[in-house]
Write a protein that holds these residues in place. Structure first.
Motif, mmCIF file in Angstrom:
data_model
loop_
_atom_site.group_PDB
_atom_site.id
_atom_site.type_symbol
_atom_site.label_atom_id
_atom_site.label_comp_id
_atom_site.label_asym_id
_atom_site.label_seq_id
_atom_site.Cartn_x
_atom_site.Cartn_y
_atom_site.Cartn_z
ATOM 1 N N ASP A 189 0.815 -1.214 0.000
ATOM 2 C CA ASP A 189 0.000 0.000 0.000
ATOM 3 C C ASP A 189 0.851 1.269 0.000
ATOM 4 O OD1 ASP A 189 0.586 -1.110 2.689
ATOM 5 O OD2 ASP A 189 -0.174 0.852 3.321
ATOM 6 N N LYS A 190 1.851 1.297 0.872
ATOM 7 C CA LYS A 190 2.708 2.466 1.008
ATOM 8 C C LYS A 190 3.377 2.802 -0.320
ATOM 9 C CE LYS A 190 7.070 3.520 3.347
ATOM 10 N NZ LYS A 190 7.971 3.185 4.466
ATOM 11 N N ARG A 191 3.826 1.785 -0.988
ATOM 12 C CA ARG A 191 4.572 1.998 -2.227
ATOM 13 C C ARG A 191 3.656 2.361 -3.390
ATOM 14 N NH1 ARG A 191 9.965 -0.700 -1.230
ATOM 15 N NH2 ARG A 191 9.895 -0.640 1.034
ATOM 16 N N VAL A 192 2.504 1.698 -3.437
ATOM 17 C CA VAL A 192 1.543 2.019 -4.490
ATOM 18 C C VAL A 192 1.034 3.455 -4.307
ATOM 19 C CG1 VAL A 192 -0.736 1.454 -5.435
ATOM 20 C CG2 VAL A 192 0.912 -0.375 -4.939
ATOM 21 N N ASN A 193 0.820 3.847 -3.072
ATOM 22 C CA ASN A 193 0.398 5.229 -2.816
ATOM 23 C C ASN A 193 1.434 6.236 -3.298
ATOM 24 O OD1 ASN A 193 -2.022 4.470 -1.703
ATOM 25 N ND2 ASN A 193 -1.286 4.509 0.419
ATOM 26 N N ALA A 194 2.712 5.927 -3.066
ATOM 27 C CA ALA A 194 3.773 6.827 -3.536
ATOM 28 C C ALA A 194 3.718 6.961 -5.051
ATOM 29 C CB ALA A 194 5.137 6.310 -3.090
ATOM 30 N N LEU A 195 3.497 5.851 -5.735
ATOM 31 C CA LEU A 195 3.401 5.889 -7.191
ATOM 32 C C LEU A 195 2.183 6.693 -7.646
ATOM 33 C CD1 LEU A 195 4.501 2.265 -7.898
ATOM 34 C CD2 LEU A 195 5.524 4.306 -8.925
ATOM 35 N N VAL A 217 11.286 5.796 0.552
ATOM 36 C CA VAL A 217 11.322 6.496 1.831
ATOM 37 C C VAL A 217 9.958 7.064 2.192
ATOM 38 C CG1 VAL A 217 12.395 8.383 3.119
ATOM 39 C CG2 VAL A 217 13.770 6.993 1.536
ATOM 40 N N GLY A 218 9.316 7.709 1.236
ATOM 41 C CA GLY A 218 7.963 8.190 1.503
ATOM 42 C C GLY A 218 7.870 9.457 2.314
ATOM 43 N N LEU A 219 8.905 10.317 2.221
ATOM 44 C CA LEU A 219 8.851 11.627 2.880
ATOM 45 C C LEU A 219 9.165 12.724 1.860
ATOM 46 C CD1 LEU A 219 10.881 11.140 6.221
ATOM 47 C CD2 LEU A 219 8.419 10.872 5.850
ATOM 48 N N PRO A 220 8.497 13.869 1.961
ATOM 49 C CA PRO A 220 8.901 15.018 1.150
ATOM 50 C C PRO A 220 10.328 15.399 1.511
ATOM 51 C CG PRO A 220 6.779 15.433 2.217
ATOM 52 C CD PRO A 220 7.348 14.175 2.826
ATOM 53 N N ALA A 221 11.167 15.672 0.506
ATOM 54 C CA ALA A 221 12.574 15.924 0.783
ATOM 55 C C ALA A 221 13.195 16.767 -0.315
ATOM 56 C CB ALA A 221 13.337 14.599 0.897
ATOM 57 N N LYS A 222 14.291 17.408 0.026
ATOM 58 C CA LYS A 222 15.062 18.170 -0.968
ATOM 59 C C LYS A 222 16.537 17.911 -0.725
ATOM 60 C CE LYS A 222 15.758 20.743 -4.410
ATOM 61 N NZ LYS A 222 16.671 19.645 -4.761
#
Lengths: 308, 308, 308, 308
Positions: free
Chosen positions: B231-237, C254-259
């Motif tokens: 889920d986490k990864r699909v959401n990122a996509l 990672v799943g975090l906003p980053a720069k």
């Protein structure tokens, strides 16, 4: 041109001996088995003057797969059928990109840059298909009428191999269809296209078949074309677009309108003087015959032949 | 999220009344007849919380053509089958180009940028095809297992229309094959792909089918997926690539992972809280539902929902 | 997030020990001498929770060249000055191309895809320049007001090196000017841009300076920004565009906003919870810190932190 | 060529009367004030045979801004200085893209496609700059030595205007520098380049200055060039790349090597016979003179002149 015709036999022998050390520099086309299996160390050359005199050296009478040289004859036939209407669907500018690129097609609304890149050649074939009851037969007869050799036909084995591996051409044809620049059915046009690319001719056939381009449109084996001075215009296209991405360099080095194929053949003309065909299967990275290019460069060098 | 669930019914009614003035701003997809014939002035919305509570407004139970939303389910199924091996054949980066561009494919050796552009989705379908005896049936069953609705099937009329006009997808599939990134036969993969895009679901079906993406991979209608935290990864996509060329803007305006289709549907999730689906057939120039996007923007605005 | 804050010191030590084996995998930026001369085997990390608690490990207080991380602060300042008018001149979509590509600029009328590619960042700087008497001083003061550290200034040596080798940025700025999307003089804007990229901060400075992005726009060291919920929108941009061509993959892993910046720094936020900064000079092929990315991946893994 | 020279005066008058109805079809270059202020309804033509006979019509002696025609002379000078080494830094293939595109440059490691697109011309100028104490003076003297007219100099007003608005050329030069294909300082090379483009010549000057290209490298006003048969090679480049994106079409329609400029001039040669220059300020969408192209097409039509 600085040359007595009597010197031609010796000159061709000299060229032959000067190009054969290049065997092994290039390599045969490997994308379909029938082409990759050809004996790579072959060389032939045939030159035909506009007065009908012919000179040959090496395997000038051995038939080979003309591949993209067929685009030249298809173009001549399509121009003979629809005239300048063809240019509503194909451009006349060099592509500046690998000969099978799809990017340009997307960016320019499905109008291929010129009739010698695959996309343009497929549109040319589409034109023939849509004006002919038996398009392949018509093209075969057209080519036989130019070369005087009724054995200039397509090779079924090469055709099958082309069709089996032609995914990129299928991509191009489908994209043309999606962009509204293919009238026929994708499969039908591709079938004609693969057969056209599989045509078999010898250097001598090719030198004869391109006579009209050297002789103001006149052919010894065929009545006049419909279009006025089609030769002049086709020569311009060959010069600017005839050798894939190497057209500019070839114009610079050799200075003759020419069209090449990945079977290792190249035809060229010096308008007003002669047509010439060379063949040697080993190709450079652009898909042009290594020995063939060198032979034409030597021919123009020794005879001071150039349109420039 | 700032909201009492008891306020949901009134909120959905409010959103409904605030989006309907936008009827007529967009227009229905016109590339295939079955989509262009849909009554354009329809709107439905369904929200499902991770505790199972559901709220709907408008035509939330009307089945429609999910089109590219199917790419989301195909991705989940393919990841369930082959896991991270999928990423050897598809990238995870936004494409930055129109969703069906062929340029990128040529330049990057046939590796599509992400699984939501057509090229990437075709590779995903190819993966399913090559691991399934009956790929379409498998996908139908997978989706029914997510939504709990066995009537979630492909629409034969839409499928036929897709197949008949799918020249661009055929171009893509052939190019993938030419570039070595299609295992199945072009025609077989395309057939599955067209059927997948023709799947029919309602907003309520979609909200249920995406529950697992809001609920750490847990689905009420189905046992756990194989992959950990898919889920986490699909959401990122979805967040980076889910809305064609408007993904960045949608992330900026709405701030939820989402996936849209040219049938007018959009699904979105707020991880840990809810999944939501909207549908309204009129599209903007990017191919995303006008009312659907507005409804999601209002939902996140009124409830202060955002992943950011 | 699953974590007691009391566990943080041990967790950071663990991360530290787990990333240091990666020394040598990447290499320091080599395009300007001051960056290539930095001792490559350094690592620092600082995390600041929205309640003000701070935890550090390694060289968290060592100042380094923040490079492209400065684009984040310049964006915040420009939004504070002109608000959403900025988006008339810069897009919000991922670029899908190498971060300094000129092609997209030509094709899209001089509107850079987003404020984090060089072209977009130069337009952002142009905005600041045209609304400020002393733009560099203003940016320095803005950053000091965010980090609470008045020593956050530009490094003259790095600045000179940037300016001396900035031909590609000069190409971009001149093209923007040619396309009508640069108000200031090319040289003036570039001068500001090079100084901005040469700013020096430590991990601790950066974690503090990005607090507002984790804390709904509130900063401990500075009064509120003008714009409402700028944090939400800037976070969306960081997630979709913050790590050059690797943004999609970073979101996935990672799943975090980053720069990130080529000085080896990366800032990231978990909205509602914390801001974090890491630094280690060795970069991967995308220009992102090898140890920095790994440290953030471990942090999110061990704490189950993700916006998704 | 079918023509008695005694017919030339009448033929030129006929051409003149046949092209003037095209006044108003094109429009003058508007990118710099000095060019946009030129009286648009002017036409001149000068033809010089290799035996020295000259014929003119209209404003054949009026000096105008030769603009990109200067690239031809710069190329000849650079070839005279460094010979074939030039081709290590510039290609010889048509570009297939708008004449000032930066994309190709990025994709092909800073090697411009040919010496007639701006990027290639800037590299040519760079070559001259790096081999000359006073590059602009050297180029002026070179051109005067070809035309026999010492008043062929750069126009300071045009130069200032070029320099003031040359952002796109500055972008190109900076990108070349970034890619390692510019030896001189960006500003120095651009200064020479702008001056070169601002050179002023008349049709008669140009017909004389290109005599060597029609006459196997021999010039009446100058001793032989160093390189053997440079004319042949420069002609090949003109034919394939001389008219921006319209080179292929011009070859097809006219069939002479030619080079155009946005000042409205075009030079062309029929090797072995004549050089010719036309001028009329109104341009088509490709930047080529409308009346100029038509005049050359008529000349070749009425005299059956063509290299093909």
């Amino acid at each position: 041109m600085k040359l007595q015709k009597s010197e031609l036999p010796a000159l061709l022998e000299r060229i032959y001996s000067e190009v054969t050390p290049l065997y092994g520099v290039g390599k045969t086309a490997d994308y379909i088995p029938p082409l990759s299996r050809v004996n790579p160390r072959q060389f032939g050359m045939a030159i035909r003057f506009v007065d009908g005199d012919e000179f040959t050296v090496g395997q000038a009478s051995t038939p080979f797969s003309i591949q993209s040289i067929s685009k030249l004859f298809a173009l001549m036939l399509a121009l003979d059928i629809v005239g300048d209407d063809l240019w509503k669907r194909v451009g006349r500018e060099p592509s500046g990109m690998r000969f099978n690129s799809l990017l340009q097609l997307e960016n320019e609304n499905g109008i291929p840059r010129n009739p010698f890149i695959n996309a343009g050649a497929i549109v040319v074939t589409d034109t023939i298909v849509n004006h002919s009851a038996s398009p392949v037969k018509r093209l075969e007869q057209f080519m036989a009428s130019l070369s005087g050799n009724v054995f200039n036909r397509y090779d079924p084995e090469v055709y099958v191999a082309e069709a089996r591996t032609g995914y990129r051409n299928a991509a191009i044809a489908n994209l043309l269809k999606a962009l509204g620049n293919l009238e026929g059915e994708v499969d039908v046009v591709l079938d004609s296209y693969y057969k056209q690319c599989s045509m078999t001719m010898s250097c001598l056939d090719l030198a004869r078949a391109t006579e009209s381009l050297a002789n103001k449109g006149k052919s010894s084996f065929r009545t006049q074309f419909h279009g006025e001075r089609m030769d002049k215009r086709v020569n311009a296209l060959m010069l600017t677009c005839g050798l894939y991405d190497a057209a500019g360099n070839f114009a610079y080095q050799v200075g003759l309108p020419a069209k090449s194929g990945v079977g290792g053949g190249i035809v060229a003309v010096l308008p007003g003087y002669f047509s010439v065909a060379v063949w040697s299967p080993e190709l450079d990275s652009y898909g042009n015959s290594v020995l063939g290019q060198k032979a034409l460069e030597l021919l123009t060098h020794y005879t001071s032949s150039s349109i420039f």
